[in-house]
Design a protein around this motif. Sequence first.
Motif, PDB file in Angstrom:
ATOM      1  N   ALA A   4       0.857  -1.191   0.000  1.00 22.71           N
ATOM      2  CA  ALA A   4       0.000   0.000   0.000  1.00 22.71           C
ATOM      3  C   ALA A   4       0.887   1.232   0.000  1.00 22.71           C
ATOM      4  O   ALA A   4       1.945   1.249   0.630  1.00 22.71           O
ATOM      5  CB  ALA A   4      -0.892   0.007   1.237  1.00 22.71           C
ATOM      6  N   ARG A  64      -3.243   1.484  -3.851  1.00 25.11           N
ATOM      7  CA  ARG A  64      -2.546   0.255  -4.245  1.00 25.11           C
ATOM      8  C   ARG A  64      -1.833   0.405  -5.588  1.00 25.11           C
ATOM      9  O   ARG A  64      -2.193   1.255  -6.399  1.00 25.11           O
ATOM     10  CB  ARG A  64      -3.552  -0.894  -4.380  1.00 25.11           C
ATOM     11  N   PRO A 118      -6.643   2.111   1.461  1.00 28.98           N
ATOM     12  CA  PRO A 118      -5.285   2.240   0.928  1.00 28.98           C
ATOM     13  C   PRO A 118      -5.235   2.462  -0.581  1.00 28.98           C
ATOM     14  O   PRO A 118      -6.103   2.012  -1.323  1.00 28.98           O
ATOM     15  CB  PRO A 118      -4.621   0.919   1.305  1.00 28.98           C
TER      16      PRO A 118
END
Length: 154
Positions: A62, A101, A99
């Motif tokens: 992340a 990515r 998050p």
Amino acid sequence: MTHPASEKRALYLEDLNVGDRFMSDGHELDAEQIKAFAVLFDPQPFHTDEEAAKTTFFGGLAASGWHTAAITMRLMVNSGLPLANGIIGSGGQISWPQPTRPGDVLRVESEVMEITPSRSKPDRGMVQMRCETRNQRGEVLQHFLPKLVVMRRP
């Protein structure tokens, strides 16, 4: 009024209205960018090591929230918020609901929430913005509520 990224007209305080919206161009993020930023600025395993990240809270690599914030700023400066004298922050709130990515394509959607002309400095005012950084699926990766100093037309 919605202002697309292609509109490059420099805006002053008097050009803005509550409800004006701005959309930036996109930025595709990959694992190499995530790791390079993290090594320099947020060296934690869930940002720097794909294998180690699998066993962490994130369950995989992340981007640092600060990396997402830095990309947000670049997108706003380059294509998302054409303020005549630059984007000058005086504070704000930031949150990362999920998050960022590898493979995400980030875009910033901004909206003018409030405009307050300065009483003591007639050449400027404060503008409260709401900025959402979204990925290619429209998921919000970052909420940003900056207060900006915006200059009047000279």
